[in-house]
Design an enzyme around this catalytic site. Sequence first.
Site, PDB file in Angstrom:
ATOM      1  N   HIS A 152       0.797  -1.199   0.106  1.00 35.57           N
ATOM      2  CA  HIS A 152       0.210   0.060   0.070  1.00 35.57           C
ATOM      3  C   HIS A 152       0.855   1.173   0.134  1.00 35.57           C
ATOM      4  CE1 HIS A 152      -3.746   2.296   1.248  1.00 35.57           C
ATOM      5  NE2 HIS A 152      -2.737   3.178   1.750  1.00 35.57           N
ATOM      6  N   GLU A 153       1.830   1.252   0.925  1.00 35.35           N
ATOM      7  CA  GLU A 153       2.795   2.582   1.015  1.00 35.35           C
ATOM      8  C   GLU A 153       3.414   2.592  -0.170  1.00 35.35           C
ATOM      9  OE1 GLU A 153       1.753   4.680   3.090  1.00 35.35           O
ATOM     10  OE2 GLU A 153       0.699   3.270   4.343  1.00 35.35           O
TER      11      GLU A 153
ATOM     12  N   HIS B 241       3.372   6.340  -6.901  1.00 37.82           N
ATOM     13  CA  HIS B 241       2.498   7.584  -7.591  1.00 37.82           C
ATOM     14  C   HIS B 241       3.137   8.971  -7.493  1.00 37.82           C
ATOM     15  CE1 HIS B 241      -1.677   9.507  -7.286  1.00 37.82           C
ATOM     16  NE2 HIS B 241      -1.245   9.870  -8.253  1.00 37.82           N
TER      17      HIS B 241
ATOM     18  N   HIS C 135       1.592   4.317  -2.940  1.00 42.98           N
ATOM     19  CA  HIS C 135       1.598   5.752  -2.869  1.00 42.98           C
ATOM     20  C   HIS C 135       3.001   6.216  -3.400  1.00 42.98           C
ATOM     21  CE1 HIS C 135      -1.985   6.577  -0.664  1.00 42.98           C
ATOM     22  NE2 HIS C 135      -1.538   6.021   0.495  1.00 42.98           N
TER      23      HIS C 135
HETATM   24 ZN   LIG Z   1      -2.837   5.211   2.036  1.00 42.16          ZN
END
Ligand SMILES: [Zn+2]
Length: 697
Positions: free
Chosen positions: A483-484, A490, A487
Amino acid sequence: MNPLLDFSGLPRFTDIRPEHVTPAVNQLLVENRAVLEGIRSELAAPTWENFVEPLEDANERLSRAWGQASHLNAVANSPELRNVYNANLPLVTQYYAELGQDQILFEKFTSLKHSDQYENLGRARKKIVENALRDFRLGGAHLPPAEKERFLQIQEELSALSSTFNDNLLDATNNFALHVRNAEELTGIPEDALQMAQASAEQEGVTGWKFSLHAPSYLPVMQYADSRALREKLYRAYSTRASETEAPGVLADTAGKYDNTPLIRRILELRKEEARILGFDCYAEVSLVSKMASTPQQVLDFLNELAARARPYAERDLAELREFAATRLGLEDMEAWDVAYVSEKLRIDRYAFSDQEVKQYLPENSVLPGMFKLVQDLYGIIINPINEGIQLWHPDVKFFSINDKEGKLIGNFYLDLYARPGKRGGGWMDDAVSRRVRDPRSAAAGIQAPLAYLNCNFSAPIRVDGERRPALFTHDEVITLFHEFGHGLHHLLTQVEDLGISGIHGVEWDAVELPSQFMENFCWEWEVMRNMTKHVDTREPVARTLFDKMLAAKNFQAGMQTLRQIEFSLFDMHLHSDFDPNGEKTVQQLLDEIRRQVAVIIPPEFNRFPNSFSHIFGGGYAAGYYSYKWAEVLSADAYSLFEESSAGNVVNPETGALFWNEILAVGGSRPALESFIAFRGREPKIDALLRHSGMTA
Ligand SMILES: [Zn+2]
């Protein structure tokens, strides 16, 4: 030279001392105010070059320097650093608040928007100008002087309150210790958690085991300790953190000292006042201006619809849990501190594996290469560790570079994986430097490579018989890591050339979880897991049979978990839309009410969840917590294109390239909905989320 003022390369974390913060902030504020003065008094018509660029340059220096101080405050907290951080925070907040209200700058942006140059600016820069106009309106630039003054005071007070909220929570968490001297009380707790507890007791020169409220210590007890009394003790302490309640085990004289209750009320009061000054009915409306969702009602409708879909599944989950607790564990009256324990027992019974078993296959030294291989295959990038010449804030931190196939640098990131005292809990990504391309005529011509901080709170490696074993992660922790990292990608894979909309900047908040939640899906793919698992002792990859069991268990309690997220989201949205902080009803009462409506498990009365809800009181999620579910619709639907185009392998570089081009690369340069449609070929649908969560008939 002050290392915080050195912008020539990577941050100099080992050189930075708390005493550098104040002089750096002072100098930058003086310089920036001089730049602003120059821009304000410029007589020529505002252009990108004479107006926007110098403004961005000045703000970038401040945000980089202050970002390093904030980062250290979050990951290497010390009394000295915290003091200087809190002393400078109001000054920085005041600067940004004043900037956001600057009438002359607002007018200059307005006239740039109406100038001839605007048409030729290109889409990305147009978006920056539009965002700026929006933010000036939200910053109160159009207000009369008296209201401006009040607005400024509110913002300063709010930012101090948020910081204190987080400090209280961290202190309350740290101010609890439970020493256990009798091994009999510890049956059921896995060996690695016991070793950690023993090591932390040793560190304090006491015998036995020391447990804390930090996740790697707290969670294994809640999941595995056979002693109900032990679970209850820890649960009470955990769920009353930063409240007025005195929990047994809290260190002397600190109970109630870190109470966040008055802060919560004050924060809500001020947000409401701020909204009123800006001409909105409630703070939720202010928050939604820069999000995909347009009204609080639209969000409430979305949440209520999802709640209705999830409810039957949640009821079934709970019934199964109660039944199992009563018939198999002799727990007729299942309490809050039994839920994780019973759940884990039920899961083991039903799916015949435990988190602990899976964990043995997920040592750090195969998880990281496995995750990197996935994105290398998807995007054709190359990730390499850099071990020399990088200044880190802690010896456990790692540093990596991302290059393209030709070896050209794309970006860099720090990875700080383990929990430790002085580090904020949870997982998060932060930007240290954003990508931009500087004017070829300027001294710093060329591409500025982005830089990200990735932070988690996993268990650190431990020594067994004098030998350092690699850190072992649970599958949940691996999902958090993905998940991190999502990010991070992105932020790092952006192709945008201007700061304000580069990477995660300028992306609607309720779409910003798309790339992160998207990555989580890969943790459930065989071809990814096969590459990523290696048993810590036997070095075997995970067996297909165990993986199939994990898959079967994937949506275990998905109904209950969905309702829990919806409960928090509704609480947040109501708090910031129709709740009166000065009315009869307390914040806790509002939460109780919502729980009666949507929750299937009602926590005990002493539970003070709001006091540790740092997302909305200490972070930026106010009237935005729903974003997780909102973005999950987008991320699940985006992922379903990989499933459709997979032909047996979801790691499809063509779909990967499309995802990079249409979602990751564009940052905030266009509305998230447009990016989604460009990738998916249509508007988002909820079906994939329901299917992935097992909530379809
Ligand atoms: Zn998040």
